[in-house]
Design a protein around this motif. Structure first.
Motif, short mmCIF file in Angstrom:
data_model
loop_
_atom_site.label_atom_id
_atom_site.label_comp_id
_atom_site.label_asym_id
_atom_site.label_seq_id
_atom_site.Cartn_x
_atom_site.Cartn_y
_atom_site.Cartn_z
N VAL A 9 0.86 -1.18 0.00
CA VAL A 9 0.00 0.00 0.00
C VAL A 9 0.90 1.23 0.00
O VAL A 9 1.64 1.47 0.96
CB VAL A 9 -0.94 0.04 1.23
N GLY A 10 0.84 2.02 -1.07
CA GLY A 10 1.55 3.28 -1.13
C GLY A 10 0.62 4.42 -0.74
O GLY A 10 -0.58 4.36 -1.00
N ALA A 15 2.86 1.17 5.72
CA ALA A 15 2.80 1.63 4.33
C ALA A 15 4.04 1.18 3.56
O ALA A 15 5.16 1.22 4.09
CB ALA A 15 2.67 3.15 4.28
N TRP A 16 3.84 0.78 2.31
CA TRP A 16 4.94 0.35 1.43
C TRP A 16 5.87 1.52 1.14
O TRP A 16 7.08 1.43 1.30
CB TRP A 16 4.32 -0.22 0.15
N ARG A 58 6.95 1.74 -7.73
CA ARG A 58 8.25 1.18 -8.09
C ARG A 58 8.56 -0.04 -7.22
O ARG A 58 8.39 -0.04 -6.01
CB ARG A 58 9.34 2.23 -7.91
N GLY A 59 9.00 -1.12 -7.87
CA GLY A 59 9.39 -2.32 -7.15
C GLY A 59 8.26 -3.29 -6.89
O GLY A 59 8.48 -4.36 -6.31
N THR A 60 7.05 -2.96 -7.32
CA THR A 60 5.94 -3.89 -7.14
C THR A 60 5.98 -4.95 -8.24
O THR A 60 6.61 -4.78 -9.26
CB THR A 60 4.58 -3.17 -7.20
N SER A 61 5.26 -6.04 -8.01
CA SER A 61 5.28 -7.16 -8.95
C SER A 61 4.31 -6.96 -10.11
O SER A 61 4.24 -7.79 -11.01
CB SER A 61 4.93 -8.46 -8.22
N PRO A 121 -1.28 7.37 -14.96
CA PRO A 121 -0.25 6.64 -15.72
C PRO A 121 0.42 5.54 -14.89
O PRO A 121 1.05 4.64 -15.48
CB PRO A 121 0.76 7.73 -16.10
N SER A 122 0.32 5.61 -13.57
CA SER A 122 0.91 4.57 -12.71
C SER A 122 -0.11 3.52 -12.29
O SER A 122 0.17 2.71 -11.40
CB SER A 122 1.53 5.23 -11.46
N CYS A 123 -1.30 3.55 -12.91
CA CYS A 123 -2.32 2.54 -12.66
C CYS A 123 -2.32 1.54 -13.82
O CYS A 123 -2.21 1.93 -14.98
CB CYS A 123 -3.71 3.18 -12.55
N ARG A 124 -2.45 0.27 -13.51
CA ARG A 124 -2.47 -0.73 -14.57
C ARG A 124 -3.81 -0.67 -15.32
O ARG A 124 -4.76 -0.05 -14.87
CB ARG A 124 -2.27 -2.13 -13.99
N LYS A 125 -3.86 -1.32 -16.46
CA LYS A 125 -5.13 -1.44 -17.18
C LYS A 125 -6.12 -2.21 -16.32
O LYS A 125 -5.77 -3.22 -15.71
CB LYS A 125 -4.92 -2.15 -18.52
N GLY A 126 -7.34 -1.73 -16.26
CA GLY A 126 -8.35 -2.38 -15.43
C GLY A 126 -8.36 -1.92 -13.99
O GLY A 126 -9.13 -2.43 -13.17
#
Length: 307
Positions: free
Chosen positions: A150-151, A168-169, A185-188, A210-215
């Motif tokens: 969790v960021g 927190a991450w 950064r550094g997440t899987s 832009p830092s959110c994945r598709k979906g």
């Protein structure tokens, strides 16, 4: 209409005075309040997100149904010696010793509904934008629900330090260059799976996309002051969902069930209570302690109405 001694707290001033006992939705019962949770983060800012007030109380005049008269319960109520609470929301407690954790579990029950709204599932990477009490409880709830990381983002160094103690991450300030990329950064995964927005901030939603994945799901718990979004390019085309959510409209029975779940999960770590609420203050001392409470580091305070 009968009255009771109430703490009326706003960002501008606090008053301890006789006030009417307010009605609440659904079938309600009268309770004598032992402890209530005061959200200090909402009182430090005029635009703070307000959570329902969690109280630990004894039921009064409950002649039929559950809980029985004299039962110790946690429920959404009000800061006062007595108040009305929804019968369906009352969660029985085994002991007064459960009060501090029960109050935080009751407050967190409101944000747990936001996890459901955002289709939260174990293993996700989550981000929380805004570390008022709701944001900090979202951080705790995400971790208890199985988030891999969790960021968090907030302009307050004190709030970020609190979030780091809660696991927190990464914790960033909006002033940090490239903070959206830092939070993932550094997440899987290729970006955040779910984002919770508890504080309005100009451009924050637009910057995190832009830092959110598709979906990915972006859950707005407050009015967003972000710049206009290109809904097609930034939301619809990548398959993201922009979701609104109101913490104050949770079903009473669902609030009780979520509070019970969080009370059980939160019991695994006492630091949640120490970090978020700390000690207890007497109701009669709340006014004289106002400045020290608002200038302190704790996000919440426990008000003792028995003293």
């Amino acid at each position: 209409m009968s009255t009771t001694l109430r703490l009326i707290a706003t960002p501008e001033a606090w008053q301890l005075k006789q006030a009417p006992i307010e009605t609440c939705g659904g079938e309600s019962i009268r309770v004598r309040v032992a402890r209530s949770l005061l959200d200090l983060t909402a009182l430090r800012r005029a635009d703070g997100l307000r959570l329902p007030v969690a109280v630990v109380a004894r039921t009064l005049d409950s002649d039929s149904g559950e809980p029985a008269s004299g039962s110790l319960v946690v429920a959404p109520g009000a800061h006062g010696q007595e108040c009305l609470v929804p019968r369906a929301a009352c969660l029985p407690l085994a002991s007064p010793d459960e009060a501090p954790l029960a109050l935080l579990s009751g407050a967190a029950a409101s944000v747990w509904s936001a996890l459901r709204r955002g289709a939260f599932e174990p293993g996700v990477h989550a981000i929380v934008l805004g570390l008022d009490l709701a944001g900090l409880l979202l951080l705790v709830a995400c971790r208890l629900a199985g988030a891999v990381s969790v960021g968090v983002l907030d302009e307050s160094a004190t709030a970020r330090s609190c979030a780091e103690r809660l696991g927190a991450w990464r914790a960033c300030s909006p002033e940090d260059p490239g903070w959206p990329a830092t939070l993932v950064r550094g997440t899987s995964r290729s970006g955040a799976d779910v984002v919770f927005v508890t504080r309005a901030g100009k451009g924050l939603v637009q910057m995190i996309l832009p830092s959110c994945r598709k979906g990915a799901r972006i859950v707005l718990l407050t009015g967003s002051a972000s710049d206009p979004l290109d809904l097609y390019q930034e939301i619809h085309r990548p398959g993201r969902a922009l979701i609104g959510h109101d913490l104050s409209h949770q079903r009473h029975a669902q609030w009780r069930d979520d509070a019970a779940r969080l009370l059980k999960l939160g019991g695994r770590s006492a630091r949640f209570v120490d970090t978020l609420a700390g000690g207890t203050i007497k109701a009669g001392e709340a006014l004289t302690m106002r400045e020290s409470l608002l200038s302190g580091e704790l996000p919440a305070a426990v008000i003792d109405w028995d003293a």
